[in-house]
Design a protein around this motif. Structure first.
Motif, PDB file in Angstrom:
ATOM      1  N   LEU A 178       0.834  -1.206   0.000  1.00  0.00           N
ATOM      2  CA  LEU A 178       0.000   0.000   0.000  1.00  0.00           C
ATOM      3  C   LEU A 178       0.867   1.255   0.000  1.00  0.00           C
ATOM      4  CD1 LEU A 178      -2.699   1.478   0.234  1.00  0.00           C
ATOM      5  CD2 LEU A 178      -2.616   1.127   2.708  1.00  0.00           C
ATOM      6  N   VAL A 179       1.901   1.279   0.829  1.00  0.00           N
ATOM      7  CA  VAL A 179       2.791   2.444   0.902  1.00  0.00           C
ATOM      8  C   VAL A 179       3.554   2.625  -0.407  1.00  0.00           C
ATOM      9  CG1 VAL A 179       4.794   3.429   2.082  1.00  0.00           C
ATOM     10  CG2 VAL A 179       3.015   2.277   3.401  1.00  0.00           C
ATOM     11  N   ILE A 209      -1.756   3.145   6.955  1.00  0.00           N
ATOM     12  CA  ILE A 209      -2.976   3.954   6.878  1.00  0.00           C
ATOM     13  C   ILE A 209      -2.653   5.436   7.107  1.00  0.00           C
ATOM     14  CG2 ILE A 209      -5.191   4.450   7.993  1.00  0.00           C
ATOM     15  CD1 ILE A 209      -5.474   1.425   8.455  1.00  0.00           C
ATOM     16  N   LEU A 210      -1.763   5.717   8.048  1.00  0.00           N
ATOM     17  CA  LEU A 210      -1.354   7.112   8.299  1.00  0.00           C
ATOM     18  C   LEU A 210      -0.680   7.713   7.065  1.00  0.00           C
ATOM     19  CD1 LEU A 210       0.041   6.982  11.960  1.00  0.00           C
ATOM     20  CD2 LEU A 210      -2.015   8.165  11.170  1.00  0.00           C
ATOM     21  N   ILE A 225      -1.886  10.935   4.787  1.00  0.00           N
ATOM     22  CA  ILE A 225      -0.981  12.062   4.516  1.00  0.00           C
ATOM     23  C   ILE A 225      -0.837  12.300   3.014  1.00  0.00           C
ATOM     24  CG2 ILE A 225       1.421  12.846   4.673  1.00  0.00           C
ATOM     25  CD1 ILE A 225       1.514  11.341   7.410  1.00  0.00           C
ATOM     26  N   ILE A 226      -0.643  11.222   2.251  1.00  0.00           N
ATOM     27  CA  ILE A 226      -0.475  11.354   0.799  1.00  0.00           C
ATOM     28  C   ILE A 226      -1.767  11.848   0.151  1.00  0.00           C
ATOM     29  CG2 ILE A 226      -0.008  10.111  -1.354  1.00  0.00           C
ATOM     30  CD1 ILE A 226       2.443  10.593   0.421  1.00  0.00           C
ATOM     31  N   ALA A 227      -2.899  11.352   0.628  1.00  0.00           N
ATOM     32  CA  ALA A 227      -4.188  11.806   0.103  1.00  0.00           C
ATOM     33  C   ALA A 227      -4.362  13.305   0.342  1.00  0.00           C
ATOM     34  CB  ALA A 227      -5.329  11.027   0.754  1.00  0.00           C
ATOM     35  N   PHE A 228      -3.953  13.773   1.512  1.00  0.00           N
ATOM     36  CA  PHE A 228      -4.034  15.199   1.836  1.00  0.00           C
ATOM     37  C   PHE A 228      -3.094  16.002   0.940  1.00  0.00           C
ATOM     38  CE2 PHE A 228      -2.543  18.952   4.086  1.00  0.00           C
ATOM     39  CZ  PHE A 228      -3.745  19.550   4.469  1.00  0.00           C
TER      40      PHE A 228
END
Length: 340
Positions: free
Chosen positions: A58-59, A192-193, A197-200
């Motif tokens: 995911l990362v 998930i964090l 952060i990337i989505a933001f």
């Protein structure tokens, strides 16, 4: 009236692809819950296992999405993961490095890759595929130079991190009526964090908007006053950092390092991004779509494993078929957009 037209415009494009991805995941998982209910597929732990098994992916897929949005690609991430795992394992087991120092080493390897490859792609304008192909071979070769044998990690602090379970207030009951709480590992929390952060960053920051602008049309981005080369360089550096971080999470899951580790991971990351709606031509893609792309990949693997009689290679076959399907969908929507 204007709102309706705007809604239709969005639904005819990228939002529709994202909707298909999300819907496909829920249909696949619901089917698994019905068909394999007697094998525990409907238990909360089975769903959480999707995140546990794919935290590193995911990362890494987040970084792949950023690069692909710039109209680039990175096929070196599997080799970077193997190099990170081998370096971390070798440093801790053969040189007495602490687990905390191993984290810094992993991130440094990823950053170095991102910086070098980003410079070659952005400032020397070499094709991303060629640059990252060289990076892929270099990573595997360097991994083999460190050791051709598998190194199992015995560092107590590292193993404590890897085995630490975070129990949740949900779960299932055993046949004897005992409550079995569901759990996750710290790797899931970290993944998930990073996703949040990337989505933001991609949606609300100047850098995120610049990435989309560069991937959509470089000439237009230049006319808008954007520094295209710097934006690409930053995208590859961030992707490299995420590869290092994802590689460390992958290492926490395997607790070892070996030459053939994470082979094909680059294809999993690219597939997750494309299935999640990221266009190969750049300019379009969201971390949310990539998240569901990773979950679809994990669901396919879980369904085939739970079924029990099919070869594990069927997961690759199904994933490749889905990848082709979404590429065709992207092509159809691109042609429809051009006609309009």
């Amino acid at each position: 009236m204007k709102r309706k037209l705007g809604f239709k415009r969005n639904m005819n494009g990228n939002s529709f692809l994202l909707m298909i991805t999300i819907l496909l995941f829920f249909i696949m998982y619901a089917a698994g819950m019905i068909i394999f209910n007697d094998k525990g597929f409907a238990k909360p732990q089975m769903f959480l296992n999707l995140f546990i098994s794919n935290a590193g992916l995911l990362v890494i897929a987040m970084g792949q999405t950023i690069v692909m949005v710039t109209a680039g690609i990175d096929i070196s991430v599997g080799s970077v993961t193997a190099l990170v795992c081998m370096t971390v394992a070798n440093q801790m087991e053969n040189h007495g490095t602490s687990a905390y120092m191993a984290v810094i080493i992993a991130l440094a390897v990823g950053l170095a890759y991102g910086l070098v490859q980003g410079f070659l792609v952005s400032y020397l304008e070499i094709q991303p595929f060629i640059v990252t192909l060289a990076g892929m071979f270099f990573g595997r070769g360097l991994t083999a130079m460190i050791s051709t044998d598998m190194i199992s990690i015995q560092n107590k602090t590292f193993l404590a991190w890897a085995k630490y379970k975070i129990y949740l207030p949900i779960g299932s009951y055993s046949k004897r009526g005992n409550f079995l709480p569901a759990y996750i590992y710290p790797t899931v929390i970290i993944a998930i964090l990073i996703f949040i952060i990337i989505a933001f960053i991609m949606k609300y920051t100047k850098f995120g908007r610049s990435v989309y602008a560069v991937g959509g049309n470089e000439q237009s981005a230049l006319m808008m006053g954007l520094n295209v080369k710097r934006t690409k360089l930053k995208a590859y550096i961030l992707a490299g950092f995420l590869s290092g971080c994802g590689g460390f999470l992958f290492c926490l899951n395997s607790c070892s390092g070996f030459v053939e580790q994470a082979k094909g991971l680059e294809m999993d990351a690219i597939s997750a991004a494309v299935i999640g709606g990221t266009l190969l031509s750049g300019g379009v893609g969201t971390p949310l779509g990539t998240l569901f792309g990773v979950l679809i990949k994990g669901t396919i693997t879980s369904l085939i494993t739970t079924q029990g009689t099919l070869s594990s290679w069927w997961s690759r076959i199904v994933l490749s078929a889905l990848l082709c399907f979404f590429i065709v969908l992207q092509s159809v929507f691109a042609k429809m957009k051009k006609k309009k």
